[in-house]
Design a protein around this motif. Structure first.
Motif, PDB file in Angstrom:
ATOM      1  N   PRO A 286       0.189  -1.734  -0.324  1.00  0.00           N
ATOM      2  CA  PRO A 286       0.571   0.339   0.582  1.00  0.00           C
ATOM      3  C   PRO A 286       0.735   1.149  -0.212  1.00  0.00           C
ATOM      4  O   PRO A 286       0.236   2.101  -0.957  1.00  0.00           O
ATOM      5  CB  PRO A 286      -0.549  -0.095   1.089  1.00  0.00           C
ATOM      6  N   HIS A 287       1.843   1.170   0.555  1.00  0.00           N
ATOM      7  CA  HIS A 287       3.126   2.748   0.945  1.00  0.00           C
ATOM      8  C   HIS A 287       3.348   2.382  -0.598  1.00  0.00           C
ATOM      9  O   HIS A 287       4.042   3.934  -1.210  1.00  0.00           O
ATOM     10  CB  HIS A 287       3.840   2.181   1.916  1.00  0.00           C
ATOM     11  N   ALA A 288       3.338   1.928  -1.708  1.00  0.00           N
ATOM     12  CA  ALA A 288       4.112   1.867  -2.593  1.00  0.00           C
ATOM     13  C   ALA A 288       3.104   2.286  -3.552  1.00  0.00           C
ATOM     14  O   ALA A 288       3.422   2.763  -4.794  1.00  0.00           O
ATOM     15  CB  ALA A 288       4.754   0.734  -3.202  1.00  0.00           C
ATOM     16  N   ARG A 289       2.199   2.088  -3.796  1.00  0.00           N
ATOM     17  CA  ARG A 289       1.031   2.754  -4.594  1.00  0.00           C
ATOM     18  C   ARG A 289       0.916   4.041  -4.027  1.00  0.00           C
ATOM     19  O   ARG A 289       0.831   4.951  -4.558  1.00  0.00           O
ATOM     20  CB  ARG A 289       0.293   1.576  -4.563  1.00  0.00           C
ATOM     21  N   SER A 290       1.047   4.348  -2.351  1.00  0.00           N
ATOM     22  CA  SER A 290      -0.006   5.282  -2.165  1.00  0.00           C
ATOM     23  C   SER A 290       1.173   6.776  -2.781  1.00  0.00           C
ATOM     24  O   SER A 290       1.379   7.325  -2.925  1.00  0.00           O
ATOM     25  CB  SER A 290       0.295   5.779  -0.986  1.00  0.00           C
ATOM     26  N   LEU A 291       2.841   5.571  -2.562  1.00  0.00           N
ATOM     27  CA  LEU A 291       3.665   7.436  -2.633  1.00  0.00           C
ATOM     28  C   LEU A 291       3.948   7.508  -4.229  1.00  0.00           C
ATOM     29  O   LEU A 291       4.054   8.594  -5.201  1.00  0.00           O
ATOM     30  CB  LEU A 291       4.954   6.559  -2.358  1.00  0.00           C
ATOM     31  N   LEU A 292       3.727   6.316  -5.407  1.00  0.00           N
ATOM     32  CA  LEU A 292       3.867   6.841  -6.381  1.00  0.00           C
ATOM     33  C   LEU A 292       2.648   7.409  -7.267  1.00  0.00           C
ATOM     34  O   LEU A 292       2.771   7.615  -8.180  1.00  0.00           O
ATOM     35  CB  LEU A 292       3.967   4.984  -7.542  1.00  0.00           C
ATOM     36  N   ALA A 293       1.348   7.388  -6.928  1.00  0.00           N
ATOM     37  CA  ALA A 293       0.211   7.778  -6.215  1.00  0.00           C
ATOM     38  C   ALA A 293       0.529   9.572  -6.526  1.00  0.00           C
ATOM     39  O   ALA A 293       0.299  10.108  -7.174  1.00  0.00           O
ATOM     40  CB  ALA A 293      -1.137   7.365  -5.628  1.00  0.00           C
ATOM     41  N   GLN A 294       1.268   9.367  -5.472  1.00  0.00           N
ATOM     42  CA  GLN A 294       1.192  10.963  -4.603  1.00  0.00           C
ATOM     43  C   GLN A 294       2.284  11.475  -6.130  1.00  0.00           C
ATOM     44  O   GLN A 294       2.092  12.941  -6.524  1.00  0.00           O
ATOM     45  CB  GLN A 294       1.574  11.398  -3.660  1.00  0.00           C
ATOM     46  N   ALA A 295       3.316  10.636  -6.467  1.00  0.00           N
ATOM     47  CA  ALA A 295       4.516  11.118  -7.643  1.00  0.00           C
ATOM     48  C   ALA A 295       3.308  11.781  -8.258  1.00  0.00           C
ATOM     49  O   ALA A 295       3.620  12.920  -9.306  1.00  0.00           O
ATOM     50  CB  ALA A 295       5.079  10.010  -7.882  1.00  0.00           C
ATOM     51  N   GLU A 296       2.420  10.518  -9.172  1.00  0.00           N
ATOM     52  CA  GLU A 296       1.684  11.614 -10.248  1.00  0.00           C
ATOM     53  C   GLU A 296       1.218  12.261 -10.568  1.00  0.00           C
ATOM     54  O   GLU A 296       1.165  13.617 -11.317  1.00  0.00           O
ATOM     55  CB  GLU A 296       0.590  10.137 -10.793  1.00  0.00           C
ATOM     56  N   GLN A 297       0.306  12.676  -9.165  1.00  0.00           N
ATOM     57  CA  GLN A 297      -0.391  13.685  -8.739  1.00  0.00           C
ATOM     58  C   GLN A 297       1.313  15.245  -9.055  1.00  0.00           C
ATOM     59  O   GLN A 297       0.337  15.866  -9.390  1.00  0.00           O
ATOM     60  CB  GLN A 297      -1.077  14.208  -7.357  1.00  0.00           C
TER      61      GLN A 297
END
Length: 301
Positions: free
Chosen positions: A66-77
């Motif tokens: 879940p942390h990997a998905r969250s970090l990549l989602a924030q980077a994309e934002q």
């Protein structure tokens, strides 16, 4: 940790093999494998169990997921904010709903979040749920019945990877009433109020097995004996109007025919099931992708 390492980690978790993940990311397998190993070294943890048949997440890998998905989602934002690009939301729906119900949902979303770019895909229910499980769709609109997902009679697919095990959440946006219809001169009209047994004895026009309306018919009729499979609701409606059988159809598809007298609604001893217009999304994404949570709120508020 580097973002490219996290992307490699997620791709392997999603596909189950280095080769498939490398193809997905357009990398050489050796390069992708080294990125995963570099991530493991930086975390001092083995993220995968490596087997002859593929890669399976370890407990440490499950914790990172879940942390990997969250970090990549924030980077994309962040990337989209800097580039001035809108947030893209991927919504899937059944072909039946694309013209009847989806426009209203999209209009609501456009009013509340006008900065969003919405991508819409129409596909069968199995593909919709698989797209959610594999992270290819953010949310889907489908038809269901009852208080649990799959109450209509389908089972969400397990998917190809541990990412697919995420619990799916849902909310019902509207109801979709059904009507059992026939031609005005059909002999079934002379039978009066129809019991389930009498309906089962009639020639019934149906969609393909597994379709929402096929499943709904089986909630109304336990053991139909004469089923005529057709490929579309429009064909069912046309055949029913010609007296070629009875059809259980959503009211929105037959309202004009009923008003014009081309079809009649048959009275039933037990009312046909009332389907739900259901919005479904991966529950874990609410925490790992805060912006998606706001989008879902905009859709359902």
């Amino acid at each position: 940790m580097e973002l490219r390492q996290l992307a490699a980690f997620l791709a392997v978790a999603r596909t189950g093999t280095i080769t498939a993940a490398a193809t997905e990311l357009d990398l050489a397998p050796s390069s992708l494998s080294e990125q995963v190993r570099a991530l493991e070294r930086s975390l001092h943890a083995e993220l995968f169990h490596r087997t002859p048949t593929g890669m399976r997440l370890s407990d440490q890998g499950q914790a990172l997921l879940p942390h990997a998905r969250s970090l990549l989602a924030q980077a994309e934002q962040a990337r989209r904010a800097v580039a001035g690009q809108p947030r893209r939301v991927r919504v899937g729906t059944l072909e039946t709903l694309a013209a009847s119900h989806l426009p209203g949902v999209l209009a609501t979303l456009a009013q509340r979040r006008p900065e969003l770019a919405v991508q819409v895909d129409t596909m069968p229910r199995t593909a919709l749920l698989a797209g959610l499980a594999e992270g290819e769709l953010d949310a889907v609109l489908l038809l269901d019945l009852g208080p649990v997902l799959g109450g209509l009679g389908f089972t969400p697919p397990p998917g190809r990877s541990p990412l697919s095990a995420a619990r799916l959440a849902f909310v019902d946006l509207d109801t979709v009433p059904l009507a059992l219809v026939a031609a005005p001169g059909h002999p079934a009209r002379a039978l009066g109020v129809l019991t389930a047994a009498r309906v089962a004895a009639q020639r019934l026009l149906v969609t393909e097995p597994g379709c929402s309306f096929f499943l709904a018919l089986h909630h109304l009729v336990a053991a139909p004996t004469d089923l005529v499979p057709l490929r579309s609701l429009a064909t069912m409606r046309a055949w029913a109007a010609e007296g070629l059988g009875l059809a259980l159809l959503p009211e929105f598809t037959v309202a004009e025919d009923l008003a014009a007298g081309r079809l009649v609604r048959l009275p039933l001893h037990e009312s046909p099931p009332e389907l739900c217009l259901r919005l479904v999304w991966p529950a874990d994404r609410e925490n790992t992708d805060p912006d998606l949570k706001q989008v879902l709120y905009a859709l359902t508020a």
